[in-house]
Design a protein around this motif. Structure first.
Motif, PDB file in Angstrom:
ATOM      1  N   GLU A 162       0.817  -1.225   0.000  1.00 41.51           N
ATOM      2  CA  GLU A 162       0.000   0.000   0.000  1.00 41.51           C
ATOM      3  C   GLU A 162       0.849   1.272   0.000  1.00 41.51           C
ATOM      4  OE1 GLU A 162      -3.428   0.271   2.520  1.00 41.51           O
ATOM      5  OE2 GLU A 162      -3.534  -1.912   2.717  1.00 41.51           O
ATOM      6  N   GLY A 165      -1.364   4.528   0.041  1.00 39.20           N
ATOM      7  CA  GLY A 165      -2.490   4.655   0.978  1.00 39.20           C
ATOM      8  C   GLY A 165      -2.554   6.061   1.562  1.00 39.20           C
ATOM      9  N   GLY A 166      -3.730   6.703   1.452  1.00 39.44           N
ATOM     10  CA  GLY A 166      -3.906   8.026   2.052  1.00 39.44           C
ATOM     11  C   GLY A 166      -3.218   9.147   1.308  1.00 39.44           C
ATOM     12  N   VAL A 167      -2.869   8.913   0.052  1.00 39.94           N
ATOM     13  CA  VAL A 167      -2.113   9.902  -0.701  1.00 39.94           C
ATOM     14  C   VAL A 167      -3.022  10.608  -1.700  1.00 39.94           C
ATOM     15  CG1 VAL A 167      -0.236  10.124  -2.344  1.00 39.94           C
ATOM     16  CG2 VAL A 167       0.007   8.632  -0.374  1.00 39.94           C
ATOM     17  N   ARG A 172      -0.104  10.458  -5.761  1.00 35.39           N
ATOM     18  CA  ARG A 172      -0.287   9.065  -6.110  1.00 35.39           C
ATOM     19  C   ARG A 172       0.208   8.787  -7.529  1.00 35.39           C
ATOM     20  NH1 ARG A 172      -4.831   6.191  -7.015  1.00 35.39           N
ATOM     21  NH2 ARG A 172      -6.371   7.802  -7.406  1.00 35.39           N
ATOM     22  N   HIS A 194      -5.432  -0.405  -2.486  1.00 36.22           N
ATOM     23  CA  HIS A 194      -6.896  -0.418  -2.419  1.00 36.22           C
ATOM     24  C   HIS A 194      -7.495   0.571  -3.416  1.00 36.22           C
ATOM     25  CE1 HIS A 194      -7.197  -3.244   0.823  1.00 36.22           C
ATOM     26  NE2 HIS A 194      -6.428  -2.518   1.608  1.00 36.22           N
ATOM     27  N   TYR A 195      -6.645   1.213  -4.227  1.00 34.86           N
ATOM     28  CA  TYR A 195      -7.145   2.105  -5.282  1.00 34.86           C
ATOM     29  C   TYR A 195      -7.322   1.265  -6.537  1.00 34.86           C
ATOM     30  CZ  TYR A 195      -5.804   6.263  -2.572  1.00 34.86           C
ATOM     31  OH  TYR A 195      -5.692   7.231  -1.623  1.00 34.86           O
ATOM     32  N   MET A 196      -8.564   1.097  -6.957  1.00 31.19           N
ATOM     33  CA  MET A 196      -8.807   0.181  -8.072  1.00 31.19           C
ATOM     34  C   MET A 196      -8.344   0.751  -9.411  1.00 31.19           C
ATOM     35  SD  MET A 196      -9.578  -2.610  -6.919  1.00 31.19           S
ATOM     36  CE  MET A 196      -8.979  -2.505  -5.252  1.00 31.19           C
ATOM     37  N   ASP A 197      -8.205   2.082  -9.530  1.00 33.52           N
ATOM     38  CA  ASP A 197      -7.643   2.587 -10.791  1.00 33.52           C
ATOM     39  C   ASP A 197      -6.182   2.147 -10.906  1.00 33.52           C
ATOM     40  OD1 ASP A 197      -6.962   4.298  -8.687  1.00 33.52           O
ATOM     41  OD2 ASP A 197      -6.735   6.029 -10.001  1.00 33.52           O
ATOM     42  N   GLU A 200      -5.383  -1.085 -12.668  1.00 32.99           N
ATOM     43  CA  GLU A 200      -5.282  -1.024 -14.135  1.00 32.99           C
ATOM     44  C   GLU A 200      -3.842  -0.784 -14.602  1.00 32.99           C
ATOM     45  OE1 GLU A 200      -7.891  -1.226 -16.283  1.00 32.99           O
ATOM     46  OE2 GLU A 200      -9.677  -0.754 -15.102  1.00 32.99           O
ATOM     47  N   ASN A 232     -12.756  -2.016 -10.369  1.00 35.58           N
ATOM     48  CA  ASN A 232     -13.540  -1.850  -9.152  1.00 35.58           C
ATOM     49  C   ASN A 232     -14.712  -2.848  -9.126  1.00 35.58           C
ATOM     50  OD1 ASN A 232     -13.924  -0.377  -6.695  1.00 35.58           O
ATOM     51  ND2 ASN A 232     -15.738   0.548  -7.630  1.00 35.58           N
TER      52      ASN A 232
ATOM     53  N   GLU B 159      -9.480  11.260   7.406  1.00 35.45           N
ATOM     54  CA  GLU B 159      -9.161  10.195   6.453  1.00 35.45           C
ATOM     55  C   GLU B 159      -9.529   8.804   6.992  1.00 35.45           C
ATOM     56  OE1 GLU B 159      -5.291  10.627   4.756  1.00 35.45           O
ATOM     57  OE2 GLU B 159      -5.732  12.661   4.091  1.00 35.45           O
ATOM     58  N   THR B 162      -8.643   5.437   4.798  1.00 35.89           N
ATOM     59  CA  THR B 162      -7.308   5.096   4.322  1.00 35.89           C
ATOM     60  C   THR B 162      -6.991   3.657   4.686  1.00 35.89           C
ATOM     61  OG1 THR B 162      -6.479   7.335   4.368  1.00 35.89           O
ATOM     62  CG2 THR B 162      -4.855   5.594   4.648  1.00 35.89           C
ATOM     63  N   GLY B 163      -6.635   2.859   3.699  1.00 33.74           N
ATOM     64  CA  GLY B 163      -6.323   1.455   3.967  1.00 33.74           C
ATOM     65  C   GLY B 163      -7.547   0.559   3.998  1.00 33.74           C
ATOM     66  N   VAL B 164      -8.737   1.135   3.810  1.00 31.94           N
ATOM     67  CA  VAL B 164      -9.965   0.338   3.834  1.00 31.94           C
ATOM     68  C   VAL B 164     -10.261  -0.142   2.404  1.00 31.94           C
ATOM     69  CG1 VAL B 164     -12.446   0.435   4.282  1.00 31.94           C
ATOM     70  CG2 VAL B 164     -10.846   1.564   5.851  1.00 31.94           C
ATOM     71  N   PRO B 191      -8.714  11.529   0.905  1.00 30.15           N
ATOM     72  CA  PRO B 191      -7.922  11.643  -0.314  1.00 30.15           C
ATOM     73  C   PRO B 191      -8.625  10.975  -1.503  1.00 30.15           C
ATOM     74  CG  PRO B 191      -7.079   9.835   1.010  1.00 30.15           C
ATOM     75  CD  PRO B 191      -8.292  10.379   1.737  1.00 30.15           C
ATOM     76  N   TYR B 192      -9.780  10.349  -1.242  1.00 31.92           N
ATOM     77  CA  TYR B 192     -10.515   9.658  -2.309  1.00 31.92           C
ATOM     78  C   TYR B 192     -11.538  10.606  -2.923  1.00 31.92           C
ATOM     79  CZ  TYR B 192      -8.964   4.960  -0.886  1.00 31.92           C
ATOM     80  OH  TYR B 192      -8.240   3.842  -0.604  1.00 31.92           O
ATOM     81  N   ARG B 235       0.590   2.660 -22.099  1.00 27.02           N
ATOM     82  CA  ARG B 235       0.148   3.884 -21.431  1.00 27.02           C
ATOM     83  C   ARG B 235       1.312   4.740 -20.930  1.00 27.02           C
ATOM     84  NH1 ARG B 235      -4.055   2.040 -18.260  1.00 27.02           N
ATOM     85  NH2 ARG B 235      -2.398   0.682 -17.546  1.00 27.02           N
ATOM     86  N   GLY B 255      -7.239   5.186 -14.566  1.00 24.89           N
ATOM     87  CA  GLY B 255      -7.728   3.847 -14.837  1.00 24.89           C
ATOM     88  C   GLY B 255      -7.183   3.370 -16.168  1.00 24.89           C
TER      89      GLY B 255
END
Ligand SMILES: Nc1ncnc2c1ncn2[C@@H]1O[C@H](COP(=O)(O)OP(=O)(O)OP(=O)(O)O)[C@@H](O)[C@H]1O
Ligand SMILES: [Mg+2]
Lengths: 247, 311
Positions: A162, A165-167, A172, A194-197, A200, A232, B159, B162-164, B191-192, B235, B255
């Motif tokens: 990770e 994480g939290g960035v 990121r 945990h970022y699904m993008d 890719e 996702n 946050e 985060t980590g979830v 941050p999401y 890419r 993505g």
């Protein structure tokens, strides 16, 4: 197909009667970006600790960079880089001190360390802050430093737990630019997120559910297999039913 | 009705760093309000002042009508605060942690169980496990339950996801919507950007300042340049090439495509497509798209604070 830098066969880790990692078998080819996904508690960090020689498996086999995870943990550690979940540098040390400390752990000699350390501080444009406590530096810089420190001894393989994480969204993406730069130099990358993008951006992705690998393929093939538009959706289809208790 | 949270020109300095510069905002009762901004933008400092853990250098803040300095005792009993770093007792079990936080506030887990059920249900199989042995995301879920277990009127969440994992994040936000429906005010940093969209309003912070407050849709109106989605093989090379284009403002992976922003007022996707083909990207496609909040966030972050203030 390129040679495998990670190869596991029924790799398993139990804590008491609870099986955190349950007979996982897979291989990672040299030069790949391998995404290691899974829900919270699926067993990613536990698996990664076994592959980096920090935690002994309960059963099964694995070799990393050609070394055995039971008997050759010392050699594994010298040949890989590892950025752990959350804590990978010391916040109360300066960048220069962190480089000295971690370079030492990775087995670099003191003159080599000094030379590489200075070169690193130059290339990261960190000379001006080299003696400032890390806590006072922006997260983006810290991460860049942590990543570079993990690569200081020029390993062929790096494990990232990770890393983003939290960035924030910009930082990121800068981090992924660094990952791609490393793969351009031939480094194999094993990464959880945990970022699904970000899934890719990997060459291949595995998805762990309750300690097992439930799916493993390229992002394009996984989306096809699960008739999904995005990673996702693939993840949610696989991870939603996961429910495990104390074994 | 007076706002649930009100800040007026809050300032806070740490050494030479100005963590907050005249930050003013107001959050209505039962509003779900988001804080977005880069790391170091001042979100955590703002939340800590509101949680009465930090005293501002100047300016003033009220929570539930109470001054955060003079009224800190009462505020603390009526709000829930979840800090960014874990606040759990690593040596206590999952259920001991939860009971501890309930008891401190004179509540019981049973009476407020319905509030935390959705998230806690996932931890329940592990209730005897020490918090220190939970995975990163499981700790985060437990911390959230602990912040909620005394049924606060107002929630400050730094946050929290985060980590979830992606499934639990969805469930978590559904839970926030339900808390809001029960009249609980929520101020949450994240941050999401897919979470920012779910807020009633968001504040965008940069270098200690609040630069914009609006609905998520309103925030995306700040993005004014032409935006294209570019697709093609390799890419990584595509991004590098796009950044070298003479009219490029930015190019970011998104993505399975690349979002390209042109520096001009207007631009033509087919012009970019043919340029890409001339550079050897034979399969590249370019399509005009509407900006989302993540595009806007990134554009705002790249703007000099001054450009924004003048613009
Ligand atoms: N030392 C330990 N003792 C007991 N159980 C443990 C220990 N370490 C990990 N576990 C358990 O093993 C399971 C897997 O944990 P792990 O940290 O590998 O998950 P993860 O996939 O990395 O999750 P996350 O996405 O939240 O980081 C969890 O149920 C966790 O509580
Ligand atoms: Mg983990």
């Amino acid at each position: 197909m390129a040679e495998a830098v990670i190869q596991t066969e029924k790799l398993t880790r139990k804590f008491g009667s609870f099986t955190a990692v349950d007979e996982i078998s897979f291989s990672v080819a040299s030069g790949e970006i391998f995404g290691f996904l899974g829900a919270n508690g699926a067993g990613k960090t536990t698996a990664m600790k076994m592959l980096t020689g920090l935690l002994a498996p309960t059963s099964g086999e694995a070799t990393v960079a050609g070394f055995d995870v039971y008997r050759e943990t010392e050699s594994i550690r010298r040949n890989i880089g590892y950025m752990s979940q959350r804590f990978s540098l010391y916040d109360d040390l300066t960048p220069r001190e962190n480089i000295r400390f971690f370079g030492g752990i990775y087995g670099l000699g003191s003159s080599e360390l000094r030379e590489k350390g200075e070169r690193l501080l130059d290339s990261l444009d960190l000379q001006e802050s080299a003696d400032t406590r890390l806590a006072a530096l922006p997260l983006g810089w810290k991460q860049k430093l942590a990543f570079s420190v993990a690569l200081l001894h020029e390993p062929k393989l790096i494990f990232l737990d990770e890393p983003t994480g939290g960035v924030d969204p910009v930082t990121r993406r800068r981090f992924w630019d660094m990952i791609y730069d490393a793969t351009d130099r031939g480094v194999t990358v094993f990464v959880t997120t945990h970022y699904m993008d970000e899934a890719e951006y990997c060459d291949r992705v595995s998805i762990m559910v309750d300690g097992r690998i439930a799916a493993l393929d390229t992002p394009a093939m996984l989306k096809k297999q699960f008739a999904a538009e995005t990673m996702n959706e693939v993840f949610i289809q696989l991870a939603r039913p996961a429910k495990r208790g104390e074994g | 009705m007076s706002p649930a949270i009100q800040t007026e020109r809050l300032c806070k300095q740490f050494g030479t760093v100005e963590a907050l510069r005249e930050a003013s905002l107001s959050v209505a009762e039962a509003e779900l309000f988001g804080l977005i901004g880069a790391d170091g933008a001042g979100k955590t400092t703002l939340l800590r002042i509101l949680a009465t853990l930090l005293v501002p250098d100047s300016g003033k803040a009220t929570m539930l009508g109470l001054d955060t300095v003079a009224g800190y005792r009462e505020i603390r009993t009526r709000i829930g605060y979840m800090p960014g770093r874990f606040s759990l007792y690593q040596d206590l079990s999952v259920e001991e942690n939860l009971n501890f936080f309930a008891t401190v506030f004179g509540a019981t887990v049973e009476e407020n169980y319905n509030l935390i059920r959705d998230i806690y249900a996932q931890l329940e199989p592990f209730r005897k496990r020490r918090a220190g042995q939970l995975s990163g995301g499981m700790k985060q879920k437990l911390a959230l339950c602990c912040a909620l277990v005394h049924r606060p009127e107002l929630l400050l969440l730094d946050e929290p996801t985060t980590g979830v994992d992606a499934v639990s994040r969805q469930e978590f936000w559904q839970m926030l919507q339900r808390l809001k429906a029960q009249g609980i005010t929520i101020l949450v940093s994240t941050p999401y950007m897919d979470e920012a969209v779910l807020c009633d309003r968001v504040a965008f912070m940069q270098e200690g300042r609040i630069l914009a407050i609006d609905t998520p849709q309103g925030i995306t109106k700040l993005f004014t340049r032409p935006l294209f989605a570019v697709r093609g093989s390799d890419r990584h090379k595509l991004i590098a090439e796009l950044r070298s284009y003479e009219h490029a403002r930015s190019a970011y992976a998104f993505g399975n495509s690349v979002h390209y922003t042109d520096a001009r007022e207007t631009a033509d996707p087919s012009e970019l497509a043919s340029w890409l083909r001339s550079r050897g990207f034979d399969d590249a496609t370019v399509e005009r798209i509407a900006p989302g909040i993540e595009d806007t966030f990134m554009a705002l972050m790249e703007e000099k604070p001054k450009e924004l203030a003048d613009g």
